[in-house]
Enzyme design. Structure first.
Site, PDB file in Angstrom:
ATOM      1  CB  VAL A 124     -45.562 -29.488  46.481  1.00 27.40           C
ATOM      2  CG1 VAL A 124     -44.874 -28.128  46.622  1.00 27.40           C
ATOM      3  CG2 VAL A 124     -44.646 -30.607  46.962  1.00 27.40           C
ATOM      4  CG  HIS A 130     -46.254 -28.836  40.949  1.00 25.99           C
ATOM      5  ND1 HIS A 130     -46.852 -28.490  42.143  1.00 25.99           N
ATOM      6  CD2 HIS A 130     -46.354 -30.198  40.862  1.00 25.99           C
ATOM      7  CE1 HIS A 130     -47.277 -29.589  42.756  1.00 25.99           C
ATOM      8  NE2 HIS A 130     -46.975 -30.626  41.991  1.00 25.99           N
TER       9      HIS A 130
HETATM   10  P1  AMP Z   1     -47.906 -33.209  43.620  1.00 27.78           P
HETATM   11  O1  AMP Z   1     -48.053 -34.476  44.331  1.00 27.78           O
HETATM   12  O2  AMP Z   1     -48.700 -33.120  42.347  1.00 27.78           O
HETATM   13  O3  AMP Z   1     -48.100 -32.028  44.520  1.00 27.78           O
HETATM   14  O4  AMP Z   1     -46.378 -33.217  43.130  1.00 27.78           O
HETATM   15  C1  AMP Z   1     -45.323 -32.885  43.944  1.00 27.78           C
HETATM   16  C2  AMP Z   1     -44.116 -33.491  43.319  1.00 27.78           C
HETATM   17  O5  AMP Z   1     -42.969 -32.828  43.815  1.00 27.78           O
HETATM   18  C3  AMP Z   1     -43.938 -34.952  43.637  1.00 27.78           C
HETATM   19  O6  AMP Z   1     -43.882 -35.704  42.446  1.00 27.78           O
HETATM   20  C4  AMP Z   1     -42.610 -35.002  44.394  1.00 27.78           C
HETATM   21  O7  AMP Z   1     -41.871 -36.164  44.093  1.00 27.78           O
HETATM   22  C5  AMP Z   1     -41.946 -33.767  43.912  1.00 27.78           C
HETATM   23  N1  AMP Z   1     -40.961 -33.234  44.863  1.00 27.78           N
HETATM   24  C6  AMP Z   1     -41.092 -33.033  46.179  1.00 27.78           C
HETATM   25  N2  AMP Z   1     -39.975 -32.492  46.692  1.00 27.78           N
HETATM   26  C7  AMP Z   1     -39.096 -32.363  45.675  1.00 27.78           C
HETATM   27  C8  AMP Z   1     -37.767 -31.862  45.553  1.00 27.78           C
HETATM   28  N3  AMP Z   1     -37.071 -31.402  46.597  1.00 27.78           N
HETATM   29  N4  AMP Z   1     -37.184 -31.865  44.335  1.00 27.78           N
HETATM   30  C9  AMP Z   1     -37.850 -32.318  43.273  1.00 27.78           C
HETATM   31  N5  AMP Z   1     -39.121 -32.805  43.323  1.00 27.78           N
HETATM   32  C10 AMP Z   1     -39.735 -32.808  44.497  1.00 27.78           C
END
Ligand code: AMP
Length: 331
Positions: free
Chosen positions: A96, A100
């Site tokens: 994403v 974060h």
């Molecule tokens: P990254 O891989 O570091 O970009 O982390 C993205 C994180 O966002 C992953 O751990 C996903 O599980 C989490 N994620 C994606 N969509 C959602 C959502 N709708 N609500 C909560 N977490 C999410």
């Protein structure tokens, strides 16, 4: 540009479990948690990742870490420990593209040295590393094998298999004048004079006695050494030779099999241990024929023991190929 999923969560277009929120950040539970505690702390300002940060974000990032600290305290994971990480771009696994931070806790998180699955491009290095592993495994096996007293020979040895003739046997039987006729003599089976062995100490539970009984009259010692001579014999020749009472009898099977049952007066020199038993072996006088048996069949273990004995000038050595299996059924 399309809003990221986190922008939509911040805008309440998509539901989430909010753990904390203020004007600068939102903290939500990760939808696919990697640990019992897995919270995402997301700055509200749209920043792609760490690489997009600027001086003006210094205070924001400090704030993110203070939120992480407070959440960790709230969850009671400070003493056991926690991890705060952020991923930037492909190799880090960012999925994403809205900055974060993952707050992870609740169990041992392991070291941060896990490696991703390899791509097809690295097949060569995989093969190389696989090869190294195989070599290391073989080297390890070789070391263990060399330390093992029952070591397995690396190359299967082909033994010379020569069947004893009637004449060969005849030479080592008691002379006709001692027996009255050319039949098995009825003499005491001497206790073999071979040096005591490890396995001898434990009295075997089952034994099969050779066909011999006490007799005052012993046959003349007709022994003529024939160093290095190894011949295979069958049941009849074996019975005739043991009836002379003048032999060393070796059971070349495992100590376990020996203790289950063996021919009377046999000493146990397990084929695989022959090298380590050399000190025992060379104490045995060379004034008698040596009879060796295994389970029956190829008798490789017997040949192995015979080979060792041969090197020390013992002979003739007769290998009873019917072995324990045949002896058991015929007695
Ligand atoms: P990254 O891989 O570091 O970009 O982390 C993205 C994180 O966002 C992953 O751990 C996903 O599980 C989490 N994620 C994606 N969509 C959602 C959502 N709708 N609500 C909560 N977490 C999410």
């Amino acid at each position: 540009m399309q809003p990221t999923i986190f922008e939509r969560i911040i805008a309440r277009e998509i539901p989430s479990t909010i753990e904390f929120e203020d004007d600068r950040v939102i903290a939500i539970r990760d939808i696919a948690p990697s640990a019992p505690v897995h919270v995402l702390i997301i700055p509200k300002r749209v920043i792609r990742n760490v690489d997009d940060l600027s001086e003006q974000d210094t205070e924001l990032i400090g704030h993110v870490f203070l939120v992480a600290r407070d959440l960790a305290r709230k969850y009671g994971v400070v003493d056991n420990g926690y991890r705060v990480v952020t991923n930037c771009n492909e190799h880090a696994g960012q999925t994403v593209f809205h900055l974060h931070f993952h707050l992870l806790a609740g169990e041992p998180l392991g070291r941060m040295n896990s490696r991703p699955p390899r791509s097809a491009g690295s097949t060569r290095s995989m093969l190389f590393e696989g090869g190294l592993l195989v070599i290391a495994a073989i080297a390890l096996a070789a070391v263990f094998n060399s330390m093992n007293p029952r070591q397995i020979p690396w190359v299967k040895k082909e033994y010379e298999r020569t069947q004893a003739t009637q004449n060969d046997i005849q030479k080592y039987l008691a002379p006709p004048e001692a027996t009255g006729q050319n039949k098995p003599v009825d003499v005491t089976v001497d206790q073999p004079t071979a040096a005591p062995t490890k396995t001898e100490a434990a009295a075997p539970t089952t034994t099969a006695a050779p066909a011999a009984s006490p007799s005052a009259e012993k046959p003349k010692n007709t022994f003529v050494a024939d160093p290095g001579k190894v011949l295979e014999i069958g049941y009849d020749a074996f019975v005739r030779l043991i009836s002379t009472g003048s032999f060393h009898l070796i059971d070349a099977r495992t100590p376990e099999k020996y203790s289950e049952g063996h021919i009377a007066n046999a000493i146990n020199i397990y084929g695989g241990e022959a090298q380590s038993r050399i000190p025992d072996i060379i104490q045995s006088p060379r004034d008698r024929v040596i009879l060796i048996y295994c389970d029956g069949g190829e008798c490789e273990l017997s040949h192995h023991v015979a080979d060792v004995l041969k090197q020390f000038g013992y002979g003739p050595i007769f290998i009873y190929t019917g072995g324990w299996a045949e002896w058991k059924t015929k007695h």
